[in-house]
Design a protein around this motif. Structure first.
Motif, PDB file in Angstrom:
ATOM      1  N   SER A  51      -9.911   0.062  -6.833  1.00  0.00           N
ATOM      2  CA  SER A  51      -9.566  -0.630  -5.590  1.00  0.00           C
ATOM      3  C   SER A  51     -10.765  -0.713  -4.650  1.00  0.00           C
ATOM      4  O   SER A  51     -10.974  -1.741  -3.982  1.00  0.00           O
ATOM      5  CB  SER A  51      -8.409   0.106  -4.910  1.00  0.00           C
ATOM      6  OG  SER A  51      -8.028  -0.545  -3.718  1.00  0.00           O
ATOM      7  N   GLN A  66     -10.935   6.580  -1.833  1.00  0.00           N
ATOM      8  CA  GLN A  66     -10.106   6.077  -0.747  1.00  0.00           C
ATOM      9  C   GLN A  66     -10.893   6.072   0.561  1.00  0.00           C
ATOM     10  O   GLN A  66     -10.785   5.140   1.362  1.00  0.00           O
ATOM     11  CB  GLN A  66      -8.857   6.941  -0.612  1.00  0.00           C
ATOM     12  CG  GLN A  66      -7.776   6.351   0.267  1.00  0.00           C
ATOM     13  CD  GLN A  66      -6.473   7.132   0.177  1.00  0.00           C
ATOM     14  OE1 GLN A  66      -6.217   7.824  -0.791  1.00  0.00           O
ATOM     15  NE2 GLN A  66      -5.654   7.022   1.197  1.00  0.00           N
ATOM     16  N   TRP A 104     -13.198  -3.379  -6.105  1.00  0.00           N
ATOM     17  CA  TRP A 104     -12.589  -4.706  -6.036  1.00  0.00           C
ATOM     18  C   TRP A 104     -12.558  -5.200  -4.590  1.00  0.00           C
ATOM     19  O   TRP A 104     -12.778  -6.388  -4.328  1.00  0.00           O
ATOM     20  CB  TRP A 104     -11.191  -4.641  -6.624  1.00  0.00           C
ATOM     21  CG  TRP A 104     -10.387  -5.912  -6.611  1.00  0.00           C
ATOM     22  CD1 TRP A 104      -9.101  -6.059  -6.196  1.00  0.00           C
ATOM     23  CD2 TRP A 104     -10.803  -7.210  -7.052  1.00  0.00           C
ATOM     24  NE1 TRP A 104      -8.680  -7.356  -6.347  1.00  0.00           N
ATOM     25  CE2 TRP A 104      -9.708  -8.095  -6.871  1.00  0.00           C
ATOM     26  CE3 TRP A 104     -11.987  -7.713  -7.573  1.00  0.00           C
ATOM     27  CZ2 TRP A 104      -9.773  -9.446  -7.188  1.00  0.00           C
ATOM     28  CZ3 TRP A 104     -12.051  -9.062  -7.894  1.00  0.00           C
ATOM     29  CH2 TRP A 104     -10.953  -9.910  -7.702  1.00  0.00           C
ATOM     30  N   GLY A 105     -12.337  -4.323  -3.617  1.00  0.00           N
ATOM     31  CA  GLY A 105     -12.331  -4.717  -2.215  1.00  0.00           C
ATOM     32  C   GLY A 105     -13.683  -5.239  -1.752  1.00  0.00           C
ATOM     33  O   GLY A 105     -13.771  -6.210  -1.000  1.00  0.00           O
ATOM     34  N   SER A 110       2.496   1.833  -3.408  1.00  0.00           N
ATOM     35  CA  SER A 110       1.525   2.256  -4.419  1.00  0.00           C
ATOM     36  C   SER A 110       1.083   3.697  -4.195  1.00  0.00           C
ATOM     37  O   SER A 110       0.770   4.408  -5.151  1.00  0.00           O
ATOM     38  CB  SER A 110       0.301   1.329  -4.409  1.00  0.00           C
ATOM     39  OG  SER A 110      -0.410   1.432  -3.192  1.00  0.00           O
ATOM     40  N   LEU A 128      -2.812  -0.393  -9.560  1.00  0.00           N
ATOM     41  CA  LEU A 128      -2.646   1.034  -9.308  1.00  0.00           C
ATOM     42  C   LEU A 128      -1.259   1.517  -9.741  1.00  0.00           C
ATOM     43  O   LEU A 128      -1.122   2.567 -10.387  1.00  0.00           O
ATOM     44  CB  LEU A 128      -2.866   1.330  -7.821  1.00  0.00           C
ATOM     45  CG  LEU A 128      -2.612   2.769  -7.364  1.00  0.00           C
ATOM     46  CD1 LEU A 128      -3.548   3.739  -8.071  1.00  0.00           C
ATOM     47  CD2 LEU A 128      -2.766   2.884  -5.853  1.00  0.00           C
ATOM     48  N   SER A 154      -4.690  -5.506  -6.144  1.00  0.00           N
ATOM     49  CA  SER A 154      -5.240  -4.188  -6.458  1.00  0.00           C
ATOM     50  C   SER A 154      -4.159  -3.132  -6.610  1.00  0.00           C
ATOM     51  O   SER A 154      -4.236  -2.253  -7.482  1.00  0.00           O
ATOM     52  CB  SER A 154      -6.244  -3.760  -5.386  1.00  0.00           C
ATOM     53  OG  SER A 154      -5.622  -3.657  -4.120  1.00  0.00           O
ATOM     54  N   ARG A 155      -3.111  -3.196  -5.784  1.00  0.00           N
ATOM     55  CA  ARG A 155      -2.089  -2.160  -5.829  1.00  0.00           C
ATOM     56  C   ARG A 155      -1.140  -2.316  -7.016  1.00  0.00           C
ATOM     57  O   ARG A 155      -0.568  -1.336  -7.483  1.00  0.00           O
ATOM     58  CB  ARG A 155      -1.304  -2.152  -4.522  1.00  0.00           C
ATOM     59  CG  ARG A 155      -2.156  -1.802  -3.313  1.00  0.00           C
ATOM     60  CD  ARG A 155      -2.640  -0.372  -3.380  1.00  0.00           C
ATOM     61  NE  ARG A 155      -3.666  -0.088  -2.394  1.00  0.00           N
ATOM     62  CZ  ARG A 155      -4.002   1.126  -1.978  1.00  0.00           C
ATOM     63  NH1 ARG A 155      -3.380   2.178  -2.476  1.00  0.00           N
ATOM     64  NH2 ARG A 155      -4.959   1.302  -1.096  1.00  0.00           N
ATOM     65  N   THR A 160       0.834  -1.202   0.000  1.00  0.00           N
ATOM     66  CA  THR A 160       0.000   0.000   0.000  1.00  0.00           C
ATOM     67  C   THR A 160       0.868   1.252   0.000  1.00  0.00           C
ATOM     68  O   THR A 160       0.603   2.207  -0.733  1.00  0.00           O
ATOM     69  CB  THR A 160      -0.915   0.001   1.233  1.00  0.00           C
ATOM     70  OG1 THR A 160      -1.737  -1.164   1.204  1.00  0.00           O
ATOM     71  CG2 THR A 160      -1.803   1.230   1.243  1.00  0.00           C
ATOM     72  N   THR A 178      -4.570  -6.752  -1.459  1.00  0.00           N
ATOM     73  CA  THR A 178      -3.749  -5.562  -1.667  1.00  0.00           C
ATOM     74  C   THR A 178      -2.737  -5.775  -2.783  1.00  0.00           C
ATOM     75  O   THR A 178      -2.503  -4.884  -3.608  1.00  0.00           O
ATOM     76  CB  THR A 178      -3.022  -5.180  -0.363  1.00  0.00           C
ATOM     77  OG1 THR A 178      -3.995  -4.997   0.675  1.00  0.00           O
ATOM     78  CG2 THR A 178      -2.230  -3.900  -0.530  1.00  0.00           C
TER      79      THR A 178
END
Length: 497
Positions: free
Chosen positions: A408, A352, A411-412, A241, A382, A378-379, A238, A375
């Protein structure tokens, strides 16, 4: 304790339930009051220091922080959250955690000091070497402070924690302003960082009244370390990213451009961090204790998400609509080029914010392994977007970052299906608030452009239009109105959670 579940026990019986709700309600009020003080201090500091220092001064500090900041993730090792979330924590386990964090902090301080020449070489900026060496001291201070802060959090002593942070920030800001007035430039920002963290450590030691014992091998540390390892890996991804944009801008475009981008990003993060941090401080220990009661867990989670969304998304919508008068009037004309960057990043901040509730679910349920895998996937997307966006300059980087945050968030929510969390409610909360305040922001921008003459008048008309649009949406949208009314009754709802 296992890798996937280091859960907290629910308090037995209605008396304990009532006590937990009362503590959460009181903690929310005290913590938000403390955060109000911190926001005023930070905002005042941004205004004063932005007029005393140049974009290049901020850019130099941002260059160093983009690289050495990863050490803060390593220094914590996820052990502060492990201590808060654990069902039981013995005195010996707590002492061992203290020594682990302190040792990591000491090692990192040495590594950063030794690697300062490499940081300067990466950016081709010799001034960065002494800055990095001075900031190395913060790793030791933060390593020593980690478990003191976690202890106050675990015991829900939110008033003391808020007081410590406000005092530390006030002294750090005073130090920075005094040095800036004396013409020390970027060293004022460095001194602000070191002074704030050093004083905060001393205050935390005094506030907890706890003294660690000697480290011992007989304490069961396996579950805590496994939890921390998974969480740290997640936080590393995280962090990278979120800072790849600063690395690319600093390396390719220099300190001044990065300084403008950094101020826009910090204006974005000011409300986000200062509201999310106390919300997370309160939410995680309470959610961990409600973990076995799905209905109460869902109610508390959705209410906490609603409060967070309404406060921050409203601020971002207004900030995006009135970015030019806000930035130019508050920071000065030299910061005008940061306006479009801030407007783009405001969209990133909205998504966010919507995603923070997912983070609460992952940590409070002990799903750190699952969180790491989410993470990672997804990251990486990103990072790829930001690298591609850099081909179009700083605005391309900001746009790519905003798109990555939106992906993100969605997707979370898909990832958490089957976790027991109210995923549909979380999505509905987010979408409803984003649409409502997005319409308010559009109304504010259009009205100020249509009828505003000069920046002050544009700002005044924008405020009025935002409020009128908010009242109109409340009148016409029952679901949104119910959310707002529920937030006004937060204390009662926290007690019933």
């Amino acid at each position: 304790m296992t890798a996937e579940s280091v859960s907290a026990a629910s308090p037995p019986g209605p008396v304990a339930d009532k006590r937990l709700g009362t503590t959460a309600a009181r903690g929310a009020l005290v913590t938000m009051g403390g955060q109000g003080g911190k926001i005023l201090l930070q905002f005042g500091g941004i205004i004063v220091l932005a007029r005393l220092l140049s974009p290049a001064d901020y850019g130099l500090l941002a260059m160093v922080m983009a690289i050495v900041g990863v050490g803060e993730v390593l220094r914590d090792f996820g052990l502060s959250s492990a201590a808060v979330q654990a069902r039981q924590l013995t005195a010996q386990q707590r002492s061992n955690l203290f020594w682990i964090n302190s040792l990591i902090g000491l090692l990192l301080a040495g590594v950063v000091y030794a690697c300062a020449p490499l940081i300067a070489a990466f950016y081709r900026e010799p001034l960065l070497q002494p800055i990095a060496q001075a900031l190395a001291l913060t790793f030791l201070f933060n390593g020593l402070a980690t478990q003191y802060r976690a202890q106050l959090n675990r015991e829900m002593r939110f008033g003391r924690l808020a007081g410590v942070e406000v005092i530390g920030q006030a002294v750090g800001l005073t130090t920075g302003v005094v040095l800036a007035l004396r013409g020390y430039g970027y060293w004022a920002l460095v001194a602000q960082q070191v002074g704030q963290i050093g004083l905060t450590l001393l205050l935390l030691v005094a506030a907890t009244g706890w003294r660690p014992g000697l480290p011992r091998r007989n304490a069961d540390m396996q579950g805590l370390l496994r939890f921390g390892w998974n969480l740290m890996n997640t936080q590393l991804i995280t962090y990278f990213s979120r800072n790849v944009d600063a690395l690319i801008i600093g390396h390719r475009f220099g300190a001044e451009v990065l300084g403008l981008y950094n101020r826009a990003y910090q204006l974005l993060m000011l409300p986000l961090n200062q509201i999310n941090a106390p919300a997370t401080t309160i939410a995680l220990p309470v959610l961990s204790r409600l973990n076995q009661d799905e209905a109460r867990y869902g109610r508390f989670l959705l209410h906490g998400q609603s409060v967070l969304l309404h406060l921050i998304v409203a601020a971002f919508a207004f900030g995006c609509a009135q970015a030019e008068p806000l930035i130019v009037l508050v920071l000065g004309q030299q910061w005008a080029p940061a306006v479009p960057v801030f407007q783009i990043l405001a969209f990133a901040g909205v998504f966010q914010t919507a995603a923070y509730a997912s983070y609460w679910v992952f940590v409070s349920k002990g799903l750190t392994g699952s969180h790491f895998r989410f993470t990672l996937s997804s990251r990486l997307v990103l990072i790829a977007l930001v690298v591609t966006g850099s081909m179009w300059g700083v605005h391309g980087v900001a746009t790519a970052f905003a798109c990555g945050m939106a992906l993100s968030w969605m997707w979370g929510l898909l990832w958490l299906r089957g976790s027991g969390a109210p995923v549909k409610g979380m999505f509905g909360n987010g979408l409803r608030v984003i649409v409502a305040y997005g319409l308010c922001g559009v109304a504010s921008a259009l009205a100020s452009w249509q009828w505003g003459e000069g920046l002050p008048m544009r700002l005044a008309i924008g405020v009025a239009a935002m409020l009128l649009a908010f009242l109109l949406i409340n009148a016409l949208w029952p679901a949104f109105r119910r959310n707002v009314l529920a937030i006004l009754q937060s204390r009662a709802l926290l007690r019933s959670a």
